[in-house]
Motif scaffolding. Structure first.
Motif, PDB file in Angstrom:
ATOM      1  N   GLU A 183       0.844  -1.195   0.000  1.00 47.36           N
ATOM      2  CA  GLU A 183       0.000   0.000   0.000  1.00 47.36           C
ATOM      3  C   GLU A 183       0.879   1.245   0.000  1.00 47.36           C
ATOM      4  OE1 GLU A 183      -3.278   2.141   2.820  1.00 47.36           O
ATOM      5  OE2 GLU A 183      -3.056  -0.026   2.950  1.00 47.36           O
ATOM      6  N   SER A 184       0.497   2.265  -0.745  1.00 51.42           N
ATOM      7  CA  SER A 184       1.357   3.436  -0.961  1.00 51.42           C
ATOM      8  C   SER A 184       1.641   4.190   0.331  1.00 51.42           C
ATOM      9  CB  SER A 184       0.748   4.367  -1.999  1.00 51.42           C
ATOM     10  OG  SER A 184      -0.478   4.883  -1.521  1.00 51.42           O
ATOM     11  N   ARG A 185       0.656   4.279   1.253  1.00 58.13           N
ATOM     12  CA  ARG A 185       0.913   4.999   2.510  1.00 58.13           C
ATOM     13  C   ARG A 185       1.938   4.271   3.366  1.00 58.13           C
ATOM     14  NH1 ARG A 185      -4.754   5.697   5.026  1.00 58.13           N
ATOM     15  NH2 ARG A 185      -4.929   3.664   4.043  1.00 58.13           N
ATOM     16  N   LEU A 186       1.864   2.956   3.382  1.00 60.05           N
ATOM     17  CA  LEU A 186       2.838   2.166   4.134  1.00 60.05           C
ATOM     18  C   LEU A 186       4.221   2.300   3.514  1.00 60.05           C
ATOM     19  CD1 LEU A 186       3.421   0.116   6.389  1.00 60.05           C
ATOM     20  CD2 LEU A 186       2.823  -1.685   4.781  1.00 60.05           C
ATOM     21  N   LEU A 187       4.282   2.268   2.202  1.00 57.85           N
ATOM     22  CA  LEU A 187       5.558   2.430   1.507  1.00 57.85           C
ATOM     23  C   LEU A 187       6.140   3.821   1.752  1.00 57.85           C
ATOM     24  CD1 LEU A 187       7.635   1.164  -0.401  1.00 57.85           C
ATOM     25  CD2 LEU A 187       6.323   2.120  -2.302  1.00 57.85           C
ATOM     26  N   ASP A 188       5.294   4.865   1.701  1.00 62.07           N
ATOM     27  CA  ASP A 188       5.763   6.224   1.974  1.00 62.07           C
ATOM     28  C   ASP A 188       6.314   6.348   3.394  1.00 62.07           C
ATOM     29  OD1 ASP A 188       5.138   7.079  -0.551  1.00 62.07           O
ATOM     30  OD2 ASP A 188       3.213   7.987   0.025  1.00 62.07           O
ATOM     31  N   PHE A 189       5.623   5.734   4.346  1.00 63.31           N
ATOM     32  CA  PHE A 189       6.100   5.760   5.729  1.00 63.31           C
ATOM     33  C   PHE A 189       7.448   5.060   5.860  1.00 63.31           C
ATOM     34  CE2 PHE A 189       6.444   3.570   9.833  1.00 63.31           C
ATOM     35  CZ  PHE A 189       6.485   4.667  10.679  1.00 63.31           C
ATOM     36  N   PHE A 190       7.571   3.902   5.244  1.00 64.94           N
ATOM     37  CA  PHE A 190       8.810   3.132   5.299  1.00 64.94           C
ATOM     38  C   PHE A 190       9.960   3.912   4.651  1.00 64.94           C
ATOM     39  CE2 PHE A 190      11.630  -0.104   3.349  1.00 64.94           C
ATOM     40  CZ  PHE A 190      12.127  -0.654   4.521  1.00 64.94           C
ATOM     41  N   LEU A 191       9.718   4.505   3.497  1.00 64.84           N
ATOM     42  CA  LEU A 191      10.768   5.251   2.799  1.00 64.84           C
ATOM     43  C   LEU A 191      11.140   6.526   3.550  1.00 64.84           C
ATOM     44  CD1 LEU A 191       9.612   4.757  -0.884  1.00 64.84           C
ATOM     45  CD2 LEU A 191      11.409   3.547   0.351  1.00 64.84           C
ATOM     46  N   ALA A 192      10.159   7.182   4.159  1.00 68.40           N
ATOM     47  CA  ALA A 192      10.466   8.361   4.972  1.00 68.40           C
ATOM     48  C   ALA A 192      11.319   7.968   6.178  1.00 68.40           C
ATOM     49  CB  ALA A 192       9.172   9.036   5.420  1.00 68.40           C
ATOM     50  N   SER A 193      11.024   6.813   6.764  1.00 68.64           N
ATOM     51  CA  SER A 193      11.829   6.330   7.888  1.00 68.64           C
ATOM     52  C   SER A 193      13.268   6.062   7.452  1.00 68.64           C
ATOM     53  CB  SER A 193      11.216   5.051   8.463  1.00 68.64           C
ATOM     54  OG  SER A 193       9.929   5.294   8.933  1.00 68.64           O
ATOM     55  N   LEU A 194      13.435   5.479   6.277  1.00 67.73           N
ATOM     56  CA  LEU A 194      14.784   5.233   5.765  1.00 67.73           C
ATOM     57  C   LEU A 194      15.535   6.543   5.519  1.00 67.73           C
ATOM     58  CD1 LEU A 194      14.291   2.250   3.292  1.00 67.73           C
ATOM     59  CD2 LEU A 194      15.390   2.225   5.529  1.00 67.73           C
ATOM     60  N   GLU A 195      14.832   7.565   5.060  1.00 65.24           N
ATOM     61  CA  GLU A 195      15.481   8.863   4.841  1.00 65.24           C
ATOM     62  C   GLU A 195      15.909   9.497   6.165  1.00 65.24           C
ATOM     63  OE1 GLU A 195      17.059  12.221   2.922  1.00 65.24           O
ATOM     64  OE2 GLU A 195      16.695  10.172   2.290  1.00 65.24           O
ATOM     65  N   VAL A 196      15.097   9.340   7.194  1.00 61.98           N
ATOM     66  CA  VAL A 196      15.473   9.836   8.518  1.00 61.98           C
ATOM     67  C   VAL A 196      16.729   9.116   9.010  1.00 61.98           C
ATOM     68  CG1 VAL A 196      14.766   9.899  10.952  1.00 61.98           C
ATOM     69  CG2 VAL A 196      13.183  10.622   9.160  1.00 61.98           C
ATOM     70  N   ILE A 197      16.779   7.807   8.789  1.00 62.71           N
ATOM     71  CA  ILE A 197      17.959   7.029   9.180  1.00 62.71           C
ATOM     72  C   ILE A 197      19.181   7.499   8.399  1.00 62.71           C
ATOM     73  CG2 ILE A 197      18.987   4.716   9.043  1.00 62.71           C
ATOM     74  CD1 ILE A 197      16.156   3.641   9.751  1.00 62.71           C
ATOM     75  N   ARG A 198      19.024   7.747   7.103  1.00 63.58           N
ATOM     76  CA  ARG A 198      20.137   8.201   6.267  1.00 63.58           C
ATOM     77  C   ARG A 198      20.663   9.557   6.753  1.00 63.58           C
ATOM     78  NH1 ARG A 198      21.806  11.366   2.462  1.00 63.58           N
ATOM     79  NH2 ARG A 198      19.881  12.530   2.358  1.00 63.58           N
ATOM     80  N   GLN A 199      19.749  10.472   7.039  1.00 64.44           N
ATOM     81  CA  GLN A 199      20.165  11.791   7.525  1.00 64.44           C
ATOM     82  C   GLN A 199      20.872  11.694   8.877  1.00 64.44           C
ATOM     83  OE1 GLN A 199      20.070  14.869   6.233  1.00 64.44           O
ATOM     84  NE2 GLN A 199      19.253  14.124   4.297  1.00 64.44           N
ATOM     85  N   GLY A 200      20.332  10.878   9.770  1.00 67.57           N
ATOM     86  CA  GLY A 200      20.971  10.686  11.070  1.00 67.57           C
ATOM     87  C   GLY A 200      22.347  10.067  10.945  1.00 67.57           C
ATOM     88  N   HIS A 201      22.464   9.134  10.031  1.00 65.16           N
ATOM     89  CA  HIS A 201      23.735   8.467   9.762  1.00 65.16           C
ATOM     90  C   HIS A 201      24.802   9.496   9.369  1.00 65.16           C
ATOM     91  CE1 HIS A 201      25.682   4.782   7.723  1.00 65.16           C
ATOM     92  NE2 HIS A 201      26.552   5.739   7.717  1.00 65.16           N
ATOM     93  N   TRP A 202      24.464  10.381   8.446  1.00 63.09           N
ATOM     94  CA  TRP A 202      25.445  11.374   8.004  1.00 63.09           C
ATOM     95  C   TRP A 202      25.646  12.480   9.009  1.00 63.09           C
ATOM     96  CZ3 TRP A 202      29.153  10.401   4.971  1.00 63.09           C
ATOM     97  CH2 TRP A 202      29.027   9.328   4.092  1.00 63.09           C
ATOM     98  N   ASN A 203      24.647  12.765   9.837  1.00 60.31           N
ATOM     99  CA  ASN A 203      24.865  13.736  10.910  1.00 60.31           C
ATOM    100  C   ASN A 203      25.916  13.238  11.884  1.00 60.31           C
ATOM    101  OD1 ASN A 203      23.168  15.784  10.085  1.00 60.31           O
ATOM    102  ND2 ASN A 203      21.391  14.859  11.067  1.00 60.31           N
ATOM    103  N   PHE A 204      25.957  11.937  12.100  1.00 59.72           N
ATOM    104  CA  PHE A 204      26.998  11.368  12.947  1.00 59.72           C
ATOM    105  C   PHE A 204      28.385  11.672  12.377  1.00 59.72           C
ATOM    106  CE2 PHE A 204      29.934   7.845  13.691  1.00 59.72           C
ATOM    107  CZ  PHE A 204      30.028   7.910  15.065  1.00 59.72           C
ATOM    108  N   TYR A 205      28.548  11.506  11.067  1.00 55.65           N
ATOM    109  CA  TYR A 205      29.850  11.777  10.448  1.00 55.65           C
ATOM    110  C   TYR A 205      30.175  13.264  10.435  1.00 55.65           C
ATOM    111  CZ  TYR A 205      30.150   6.934   9.240  1.00 55.65           C
ATOM    112  OH  TYR A 205      30.226   5.574   9.324  1.00 55.65           O
ATOM    113  N   ARG A 206      29.156  14.094  10.279  1.00 53.68           N
ATOM    114  CA  ARG A 206      29.399  15.544  10.377  1.00 53.68           C
ATOM    115  C   ARG A 206      29.882  15.920  11.767  1.00 53.68           C
ATOM    116  NH1 ARG A 206      23.958  16.321   7.747  1.00 53.68           N
ATOM    117  NH2 ARG A 206      24.435  16.189   5.548  1.00 53.68           N
ATOM    118  N   LEU A 207      29.247  15.347  12.782  1.00 53.30           N
ATOM    119  CA  LEU A 207      29.657  15.601  14.160  1.00 53.30           C
ATOM    120  C   LEU A 207      31.079  15.103  14.406  1.00 53.30           C
ATOM    121  CD1 LEU A 207      28.905  16.490  17.040  1.00 53.30           C
ATOM    122  CD2 LEU A 207      28.074  14.166  17.419  1.00 53.30           C
TER     123      LEU A 207
END
Length: 157
Positions: free
Chosen positions: A105-129
């Motif tokens: 379902e598209s809403r579930l997929l959007d939620f999952f992909l948004a969660s992955l983007e949050v993880i990606r951003q957090g991952h790179w924030n660690f390297y910036r820090l």
């Protein structure tokens, strides 16, 4: 007997470092010691794989040696992070392009992909820090006391 002794001799330095890291982690509760412990355990596994490959030179052991050596390399985490970032960026494209998968379902997929983007951003924030910390401590910008722009007067006057 000598072949097994080669394992003991290869593992001994790593084993002692693992025990030192474990003791420091237990005593000081410093999470960095767990990272060091993992590094030495991975080096021990890589050394064992190399010795086994020397005894049984086949393709399977060669692949295991290459993988274990890659994992045991100190800077490999950065290369893994780069690959993970590329994969997560490509996944993020799905939110822009709106591919129709039909299975999920598209809403579930959007939620999952948004969660992955949050993880990606957090991952790179660690390297910036990490980068900011290394730059600050390397250039001695991180200080507890800021020097005053004038000299303090002596009590004599």
């Amino acid at each position: 007997m000598y072949r097994e002794l080669a394992y003991v001799i290869s593992f001994a330095p790593y084993y002692w470092r693992v025990m030192q890291c474990a003791r420091r982690w237990f005593d000081e509760a410093d999470a960095n010691q767990l990272t060091n412990l993992g590094k030495y355990v991975s080096a021990m596994v890589a050394a064992g794989a190399r010795l086994t490959y020397a005894r049984q030179p086949n393709t399977t052991w060669m692949i295991i040696v290459l993988l274990m050596s890659l994992v045991a390399t100190n800077k490999s985490i950065y290369y893994i992070s780069i690959a993970l970032n590329i994969v997560l960026r490509v996944v993020w494209l799905e939110t822009v392009m709106k591919f129709n998968l039909g299975i999920i379902e598209s809403r579930l997929l959007d939620f999952f992909l948004a969660s992955l983007e949050v993880i990606r951003q957090g991952h790179w924030n660690f390297y910036r820090l990490e980068n900011e910390h290394l730059n600050n401590s390397g250039n001695y910008r991180a200080v507890k006391v800021v020097p005053l722009p004038f000299r303090e007067c002596d009590s004599d006057g």
